[in-house]
Design an enzyme around this catalytic site. Sequence first.
Site, PDB file in Angstrom:
ATOM      1  CE  LYS A 111      -4.526   0.866   0.300  1.00 32.81           C
ATOM      2  NZ  LYS A 111      -5.641   0.044  -0.175  1.00 32.81           N
ATOM      3  CB  ALA A 227     -16.358   1.554  -2.314  1.00 36.68           C
TER       4      ALA A 227
END
Length: 436
Positions: A111, A227
């Site tokens: 990440k 999302a």
Amino acid sequence: MTPTKTSKKSTPYTRFQTTLGEVFEKIDLSAAERKLLSEPQAIHRDTITIKKDDGKKATYPAFRVQFSNARGPYKGGIRFHPEADLDEVKALAALMAIKTAVVGIPFGGGKGSVQCDPKDLSKRELQEISRAYIRAFAPHLGADIDCPAPDVNTTPEIMAWMRDEYEKMTKSYAPAMITGKPLAYGGSLGRDTATARGGFFILQELVERDALDPSELRVVIQGFGNAGGHMAELLHGAGFTIVAVSDSHGGIYNAEGLDPVRIEKYKRKNGTVAGEYCTGSVCDLERMKMDGVQRITNEELLELPCDILIPAALDNVITEANAKKIHAKLILELANGPTTPEADVILEKKGVKVIPDVLANAGGVTVSYFEWVQGRSGEQWTAERVDHDLKRIMLSAFRAVRRTAYREKMTYREAAFAVGLRRIVEAMRARGWVES
Ligand code: NAD
């Protein structure tokens, strides 16, 4: 799950370690295996300096954490957010390693972040930061090494700038070095809706199995970005009743149901989910009353009467402080890390089923994998193929987690961690990193 002591200094990474520790107690791993699963393999950090539009210089901390590549190249998004510090990025990288293993795609976990606030940046400044990020971390990136993707506040356009910078630097053609790109520059059909669609397939399976009527299921969604926004539209299209949505400015609630398509239209025009009714803090109260709509805070939203709660914004929102007040019977974690370990204990006691982030939002990285495959092979998959394979992978992962939860008397989060960790360990053993 055994009750967890409240840690005084709880951070995203300590919360990850708490869950990891609880799962370690339930699965049989050696000390060497636990050690390798507990810390990132590499941490890269730098400071990005850009020239602002006013001519002044600005610097931002930037990170790339490579948690595990036991199962394949590191994989995980890049977040642009003022609070995305090293601790948070470490936790997100660890979750990625487990997530790619849960869905069984050949990646590890990584990440990245830049600690900046995109709301304060012009498009030119954003592009400067994106390109500087690649210049800082390029030696550690690549299709076979570490393949980034979008996350909070990073978009397909940003992925395109990043690929372009990488190709210029390395004088190469590198379509698979990053995913979440625009269709015109190596993207995959279905990547934009993938995270929501992956979670949607799980919800559909649950609803069909229990022969429930979607229109009788009230859904609350926190976060109306990639999302949450797509999830709202998918659920609305499938007949579910969306009773509340929110963004960073707060939310709106209508017990009779909201229309996400209309909300999206006004959000695009006025900047917030309440945009149809409010300009800034000034709202047309008469019109809200007529439509049965109320303004709510993000805290109130989590405690609304509903059947399904979908956190799809930031982490650490369902905590010891509010878990008791949650009415939902099912929580589907589209966001990463929205529920603390302390809240997990309370929710389990209340009988609330939590479909954890490492499973619920894995649709995004799954279609990123399809994009990576297309980038390497030069193929362009149809939307139907993407959708078909995404559904197959998500349902197979969900069923493996459900089986483990049932057989080993675990919560869904513990079961998902158990499935993922065991797969990572199998790869470590096969590679000879630990004794088999
Ligand atoms: P996004 O930037 O597109 O959207 C984030 C949304 O959250 C926005 O509507 C924003 O207004 C809202 N928000 C921000 N701060 C908030 C706050 N304090 N309270 C309520 N809402 C707030 O981001 P996204 O890509 O939709 O990601 C959302 C979450 O989903 C993150 O946790 C991310 O890691 C996770 N996720 C995203 C993907 C993906 O493919 N996009 C994949 C896996 C996980």
